[in-house]
Design a protein around this motif. Structure first.
Motif, PDB file in Angstrom:
ATOM      1  N   GLU A 313       0.822  -1.193   0.000  1.00 29.49           N
ATOM      2  CA  GLU A 313       0.000   0.000   0.000  1.00 29.49           C
ATOM      3  C   GLU A 313       0.867   1.258   0.000  1.00 29.49           C
ATOM      4  O   GLU A 313       1.870   1.325   0.721  1.00 29.49           O
ATOM      5  N   SER A 316      -2.648   4.049   3.755  1.00 31.68           N
ATOM      6  CA  SER A 316      -3.562   3.112   4.419  1.00 31.68           C
ATOM      7  C   SER A 316      -4.997   3.364   3.971  1.00 31.68           C
ATOM      8  O   SER A 316      -5.318   4.387   3.346  1.00 31.68           O
ATOM      9  N   TYR A 342       2.525   5.435   3.601  1.00 29.31           N
ATOM     10  CA  TYR A 342       3.626   4.503   3.786  1.00 29.31           C
ATOM     11  C   TYR A 342       4.806   4.793   2.843  1.00 29.31           C
ATOM     12  O   TYR A 342       5.951   4.493   3.176  1.00 29.31           O
TER      13      TYR A 342
END
Length: 803
Positions: A313, A316, A342
């Protein structure tokens, strides 16, 4: 005329008729003598031999024409043949005889309504036909299905066939055993062991005597080839990618046979299907991580290849949060949508756009939403985050958040369970709020008692508290109930004054019973009122009166006053005794008064009547005592009285006794006033005194008494001598009953004895009461004798005879 020829003719006619009737009905005599069964050539033969079964019957009968026989042949009690014939034997052939024909045989013959079986004969057919195996393929691929058949056409019955594989190393494996269908079977076989092997089959026959196993069929060599259809799978650019990137998966079979299909699946979901080979491209998302399966299929042969991919990913999944957690109507609340990044080098926070939705309808294009809680704001909320990478755009959606504003708890109401509170008894309280989101915590505070808590979690539940007994209504003012469904809000308070609206019942106090008039002032015939009163108690009050001397209640009364009454009309003496009353009210507590003892006095008129009766009785007793006393005194005086005897000169002397009398004045007493009373012993009432004396001398007549009135003495006359004087007088009784003077034949005299012992004062006392003297001195005279008393007042006193 002789009747013998006629009787003989009738007998012959009857015999003919009876014979004709028996013939018409066909009732002839017969019997089955024997039934025999023979097995030829012998009871034990080889399989394929011709076997003959002969059944013979012998019947004795009285010339019955065309007699038929029914033969029934059975093996192991199962009929195998039945025939009806006029012949006396039956022949049944087994051509050829097989193992299934083995068993115990029996022949039963039926003639009309009679039946008889033969003895059982056992047949044993030895040997089984060797089975024949047929395969449609002798070089199958591994796991490929092919057809195989095994048969024994000459055998009978249901045979159980079995297929075996004999491997190169000598190991024998049982491949299959299909269900029995007769003397042959056809089925499909699958061989998975790659290499050379042999196949054969055999069969079993289930007989009553046991299971018989055939020889094995001829072995057929088989070569199992391996099928190279295992697919090859490639994932491009790699098995690990970031979301938003394109993934390509290639799946194919090298040098495949005909009719090969390839499948690409993930989580048992087919992504793509194609013959021989396929290629699948898609944009990687966060949920695409997992195992991919490439599957090649040829007939019933399957080969599979596996690959695992990982999708990373960039940020999120968005998260929607609500503040505060507990939202009540009227409160402000805020919805916030947020993500976590991320891979910052591929995506920035500014490139993400947020939007918030209610029931899938956008309400704002921001990451926050604020409003006031109310019923219209309740619902399902979600948020979406849209990101743009270098190559692609993609959207992520949050989980659904349900917003439902809680209803603040309303002011609780205190009430008594059942609606009725009885002082002095334990009771239950209900604390209830009409509005408020569950769970609601109720707290009851009771004076001089522990605080009790109840939590209502479900609709229909109630907060019920047990309370100890109270004895005053004013105590209810101190009860408190707190209701709370939020930690941040103060509790709502319900006051105990609400309980005063309940139906409060105070038990009655101990009753007191009184009487009107008082218990000691009750007389017969009066109306007595029994009053039963209580000092306190809720109305209405029931009063019941009882009498200790009788069974059951005297009266029952329900009153809206603290006092009840019962009146006893015209009270009687038998109604006296103990009385008490019992009181009760809706509190259902019964209390009894003390016993009041009532004494019923006699009525006034009865008292007067009793007094009169007592006085009369006393007077009668006094009179009786006086009479008795006087009688006693008279008897006492009689004992001291002298007797006077007078005897007649010419007849028998008659005794005349004259009691001594007291004179008023001894000196002035004349002969005619000698005494107050004279007693005479008279003779009987006959004409002659002498005759009476002679006739009944031993039974004297009863003396009769007559009263002699004393005549006052003339003071001018000479005084009578004191002492004893004799007065002579002749008395006769005439026929008319009047006294006459005697002729001189009879002479009656009386001697007056003066009691010298009596004092002069006594004489005067006696003369003072004429009636008393008259009662004390009574003359005893004869009924026919009268003593005339001369009238001294005239101056004619009787002459005094000389002594």
């Amino acid at each position: 005329m002789d009747s013998r020829p006629t009787n003989l003719m009738l007998l012959l006619l009857l015999t003919c008729l009876l014979h004709s009737w028996q013939c018409a009905r066909g009732q002839s005599s017969y019997t089955i003598d024997t039934v025999s069964l023979a097995i030829l050539p012998s009871s034990t033969v080889q399989s394929g031999t011709l076997v003959t079964l002969r059944c013979q019957v012998r019947v004795s009968h009285d010339n019955i024409p065309h007699l038929t026989h029914t033969f029934q042949l059975s093996r192991d009690d199962i009929p195998i043949n039945s025939s009806t014939t006029t012949e006396d034997s039956l022949v049944y052939e087994l051509n050829p005889a097989r193992a299934a024909d083995s068993g115990s045989y029996e022949c039963r013959v039926t003639v009309k309504d009679k039946s008889r079986p033969s003895y059982s004969q056992k047949l044993d057919v030895t040997g089984l036909q060797t089975p024949i195996l047929y395969l449609n393929k002798t070089s199958p691929y591994g796991s490929e299905e092919f057809t195989a058949s095994c048969s024994a056409p000459e055998e009978k019955g249901s045979l159980i066939f079995r297929f075996f594989q004999k491997l190169r190393n000598g190991k024998i494996q049982k491949i299959k055993q299909p269900a029995p269908t007769g003397n042959s079977v056809e089925t499909t076989l699958v061989l998975r062991v790659i290499g050379d092997s042999h196949l054969y089959c055999d069969y079993e026959v289930n007989l009553v005597s046991g299971v018989r196993l055939s020889n094995s069929s001829e072995e057929i060599p088989v070569i199992v080839k391996e099928l190279f259809i295992s697919p090859i799978m490639n994932v491009l650019p790699s098995a690990e990618v970031y979301e938003g990137e394109i993934i390509e998966v290639v799946c194919k079979v090298v040098n495949p046979p005909k009719n090969v299909e390839v499948f690409l699946t993930r989580d048992r979901r087919i992504l793509k299907q194609a013959p021989v080979s396929l290629s699948h491209r898609f944009i990687a998302k966060e949920g695409d991580s997992g195992e991919l399966v490439c599957k090649a299929e040829w007939g019933n042969v399957h080969k599979e290849t596996y690959k695992t991919i990982t999708v990373k990913e960039l940020f999120s999944k968005p998260q929607l949060t609500v503040k505060p957690v507990d939202i009540f109507e009227g409160d402000h609340f805020q919805l916030t949508c947020s993500v976590s990044i991320y891979v910052p080098e591929k995506i920035s926070n500014e490139s993400i756009k947020f939007s918030i939705y209610k029931h899938n309808k956008e309400i704002t294009s921001s990451d926050t939403y604020m409003t006031v809680a109310q019923p219209s704001k309740n619902g399902n909320y979600t948020c979406k985050a849209q990101a743009a990478s270098l190559a692609h755009n993609f959207i992520k959606e949050s989980q659904t958040v349900v917003v439902k504003a809680k209803v603040p708890v309303s002011k609780p109401m205190l009430s008594v369970v059942g609606g009725t509170l009885v002082l002095g008894k334990r009771f239950q309280l209900l604390c209830h709020s009409d509005n408020g989101t569950l769970p609601i915590t109720y707290t009851l505070r009771i004076p001089d008692s522990l605080t009790t808590v109840a939590v209502v979690n479900k609709p229909g539940e109630r907060a019920i508290f047990n309370s100890s007994a109270i004895y005053k209504t004013s105590v209810l003012n101190n009860f408190l109930c707190h209701a709370k469904n939020s930690q941040k809000r103060p509790p709502e308070v319900g006051l105990g004054q609400q309980l005063l609206r309940s139906h409060i019942i105070e038990p009655v106090s101990r009753p007191v019973m009184t009487t009107l008039p008082g218990a000691g002032d009750i007389s017969e015939g009066q109306d007595v009122t029994l009053l039963c009163s209580v000092q306190r108690g809720s109305l209405p009050v029931s009063y019941t009166w009882y009498h200790t001397e009788t069974k059951g209640a005297l009266a029952f009364q329900t009153s809206n006053n603290l006092e009840g009454s019962h009146t006893i009309d015209d009270v009687r003496a038998e109604q006296q005794g103990g009385y008490y009353c019992v009181s009760s009210n809706p509190a259902n507590e019964t209390k009894q008064s003390l016993t009041v003892t009532i004494a019923v006095k006699m009525a006034g008129w009865k008292k007067g009547l009793v007094a009169v009766v007592i006085i009369c009785i006393l007077l009668i007793l006094a009179l009786i005592l006086i009479v008795v006393f006087k009688r006693r005194l008279l008897l006492f005086k009689r004992r001291r009285t002298g007797e006077l005897s007078v005897k007649s000169a010419s007849t028998k002397a008659e005794r005349l006794s004259l009691t001594q009398a007291e004179a008023n004045d001894a000196a002035n007493v004349t002969p005619g006033m000698i005494g107050k009373s004279v007693w005479s012993e008279h003779a009987s009432g006959s004409e002659s005194e002498d005759q009476s004396s002679v006739t009944a001398p031993e039974k004297p007549q009863e003396p009769r008494y007559t009263e002699v009135q004393p005549i006052q003495a003339d003071p001018n006359r000479a005084p009578v001598k004191k002492g004893t004087e004799t007065v002579y007088s002749e008395v006769r009784k005439s026929k008319q009953g009047a006294p006459e003077q005697a002729d001189g034949g009879s002479l009656e005299y009386a001697e007056l004895n003066h009691d010298t012992h009596h004092s002069h004062s006594e004489d005067q006392g006696n003369h003072g009461d004429h009636h008393t003297v008259q009662e004390d001195y009574i003359d005893e005279i004869d009924d026919n004798v009268q003593i005339p008393i001369p009238d001294h007042g005239e101056g004619n006193p009787d002459p005094t005879p000389d002594c």
